[in-house]
Write a protein that holds these residues in place. Structure first.
Motif, PDB file in Angstrom:
ATOM      1  N   LEU A  66       0.855  -1.197   0.000  1.00 41.37           N
ATOM      2  CA  LEU A  66       0.000   0.000   0.000  1.00 41.37           C
ATOM      3  C   LEU A  66       0.889   1.244   0.000  1.00 41.37           C
ATOM      4  N   HIS A  67       1.641   1.427  -1.064  1.00 41.43           N
ATOM      5  CA  HIS A  67       2.685   2.442  -1.090  1.00 41.43           C
ATOM      6  C   HIS A  67       2.143   3.866  -1.167  1.00 41.43           C
ATOM      7  N   ASP A  68       0.864   4.019  -1.516  1.00 42.37           N
ATOM      8  CA  ASP A  68       0.296   5.362  -1.575  1.00 42.37           C
ATOM      9  C   ASP A  68      -0.403   5.755  -0.269  1.00 42.37           C
ATOM     10  N   TRP A  69      -0.414   4.860   0.711  1.00 44.20           N
ATOM     11  CA  TRP A  69      -1.020   5.163   2.007  1.00 44.20           C
ATOM     12  C   TRP A  69      -0.005   5.878   2.890  1.00 44.20           C
ATOM     13  N   SER A  70      -0.512   6.794   3.736  1.00 41.65           N
ATOM     14  CA  SER A  70       0.356   7.492   4.684  1.00 41.65           C
ATOM     15  C   SER A  70      -0.193   7.329   6.093  1.00 41.65           C
ATOM     16  N   TYR A  71       0.714   7.396   7.083  1.00 42.18           N
ATOM     17  CA  TYR A  71       0.329   7.283   8.491  1.00 42.18           C
ATOM     18  C   TYR A  71       1.233   8.220   9.279  1.00 42.18           C
ATOM     19  N   ASP A  72       0.629   9.201   9.952  1.00 42.59           N
ATOM     20  CA  ASP A  72       1.386  10.227  10.666  1.00 42.59           C
ATOM     21  C   ASP A  72       0.936  10.307  12.123  1.00 42.59           C
ATOM     22  N   ALA A  73       1.601  11.132  12.889  1.00 41.03           N
ATOM     23  CA  ALA A  73       1.270  11.345  14.298  1.00 41.03           C
ATOM     24  C   ALA A  73       0.974  12.821  14.525  1.00 41.03           C
ATOM     25  N   TYR A  74      -0.110  13.090  15.266  1.00 40.63           N
ATOM     26  CA  TYR A  74      -0.515  14.467  15.543  1.00 40.63           C
ATOM     27  C   TYR A  74      -0.741  14.649  17.043  1.00 40.63           C
ATOM     28  N   GLU A  75      -0.198  15.721  17.570  1.00 38.87           N
ATOM     29  CA  GLU A  75      -0.427  16.092  18.969  1.00 38.87           C
ATOM     30  C   GLU A  75      -1.811  16.730  19.067  1.00 38.87           C
ATOM     31  N   VAL A  76      -2.744  16.031  19.713  1.00 39.24           N
ATOM     32  CA  VAL A  76      -4.126  16.501  19.833  1.00 39.24           C
ATOM     33  C   VAL A  76      -4.610  16.195  21.245  1.00 39.24           C
ATOM     34  N   ASP A  77      -5.180  17.195  21.909  1.00 35.11           N
ATOM     35  CA  ASP A  77      -5.726  16.975  23.255  1.00 35.11           C
ATOM     36  C   ASP A  77      -7.246  16.971  23.202  1.00 35.11           C
ATOM     37  N   GLU A  78      -7.891  16.904  24.390  1.00 32.69           N
ATOM     38  CA  GLU A  78      -9.356  16.826  24.431  1.00 32.69           C
ATOM     39  C   GLU A  78     -10.026  18.003  23.730  1.00 32.69           C
ATOM     40  N   ASP A  79      -9.461  19.200  23.888  1.00 38.19           N
ATOM     41  CA  ASP A  79     -10.063  20.378  23.266  1.00 38.19           C
ATOM     42  C   ASP A  79      -9.890  20.376  21.750  1.00 38.19           C
ATOM     43  N   GLY A  80      -8.893  19.633  21.265  1.00 40.55           N
ATOM     44  CA  GLY A  80      -8.608  19.668  19.842  1.00 40.55           C
ATOM     45  C   GLY A  80      -9.229  18.564  19.023  1.00 40.55           C
ATOM     46  N   ILE A  81      -9.804  17.540  19.686  1.00 39.14           N
ATOM     47  CA  ILE A  81     -10.284  16.391  18.928  1.00 39.14           C
ATOM     48  C   ILE A  81     -11.484  16.742  18.046  1.00 39.14           C
TER      49      ILE A  81
END
Length: 282
Positions: free
Chosen positions: A29-44
């Motif tokens: 699945l070379h066109d798929w991406s997976y990243d990490a994001y800093e998100v808290d309760e207020d940001g979800i």
């Protein structure tokens, strides 16, 4: 490009990106991406509102597993039973919540040869302890003792577990025996014999009792995986008691997430090896 990510706060320590990216590479699945994001309760809420049609799924870690629920269109039975979501699937019909920690914990124990459980000691009173009781319930758990540092939180969790057990049985149509829950402190008064010992607390809190616990059970499950082995795991290994780790749980739940997000199966051992490799380079 299909997009997925893990959200939480803090998030820099997460091993989810290396596991999911490994899965995509192996699955082609070379066109798929997976990243990490800093998100808290207020940001979800705002984060979910900003998703476009490229998004396929989200992994959620603390403190978002409960906070996300009001923003979802559907929540599956396991997630409803424990009151927490660790996976969100995004499609044309909306945002759908699942909990892969629960089946992941059961699968990690099955991998260690545990196919059924009647009684267990679970150390801790947080969300992980609650999810692990639900995992054990999938294996037939009838009696659990919670060993806790704060009795008030322990009693609150016991009440939720008993109510959640009844709710889960109603949702799934199960006729299982109601769950019996006892609460005690972390110390020498913990049960003298039990099938499974599960620790969800920092290793230092259990270390003084590691040898005692290792000689009183058939299998140990310590959800801590860094540093490893923990004193409890080391004591269990010395007694030739099978040990499951948090890395096992992480890999099993991630494999279930990959299946939900991509519709493809991935080997658990591949994900576990990828996570272990990332740990050794930190």
């Amino acid at each position: 490009m299909p997009r997925c990510a893990v959200l939480g706060s803090p998030i820099a320590h997460s091993l989810s990106p290396v596991m999911h990216r490994t899965a995509y590479e192996v699955l082609g699945l070379h066109d798929w991406s997976y990243d990490a994001y800093e998100v808290d309760e207020d940001g979800i809420g705002p984060f979910l509102a900003g998703l476009d049609d490229q998004w396929r799924g989200l992994s959620l870690t603390m403190p978002l597993k409960r906070a996300v629920v009001p923003y979802l269109d559907t929540v599956d039975a396991e997630a409803r039973a424990v009151g927490g979501v660790n996976t969100v699937i995004v499609d044309v019909e909306g945002r759908h919540g699942f909990n892969t920690d629960v089946p992941g914990g059961a699968a990690a124990l099955r991998e260690r040869g545990v196919d059924s459980v009647e009684d267990a000691l679970v150390i801790g009173s947080g969300a992980t302890a609650e999810a692990m009781v639900a995992s054990l319930r999938q294996l037939g758990l009838r009696r659990v003792t919670l060993a806790v540092r704060g009795m008030d939180r322990g009693v609150e969790l016991a009440e939720r577990l008993e109510a959640g057990s009844a709710l889960s049985d109603r949702i799934t149509g199960s006729s299982a025996t109601p769950l019996a829950v006892e609460v005690t402190g972390i110390g020498p008064d913990m049960p003298r014999a039990t099938q499974v010992v599960v620790s969800t607390v920092p290793a230092a809190a259990v270390a003084p009792y590691a040898q005692m616990l290792a000689t009183r059970c058939d299998v140990v499950f310590d959800v801590i995986y860094d540093p490893w082995p923990t004193p409890l795991a080391r004591a269990a290994q010395a007694e030739a008691v099978p040990v499951a780790s948090g890395l096992d749980l992480l890999a099993h739940q991630a494999a279930a997430q990959v299946r939900l997000m991509t519709g493809r199966e991935i080997g658990v051992s591949l994900l576990r090896d990828a996570a272990l490799g990332a740990l050794t380079t930190r």
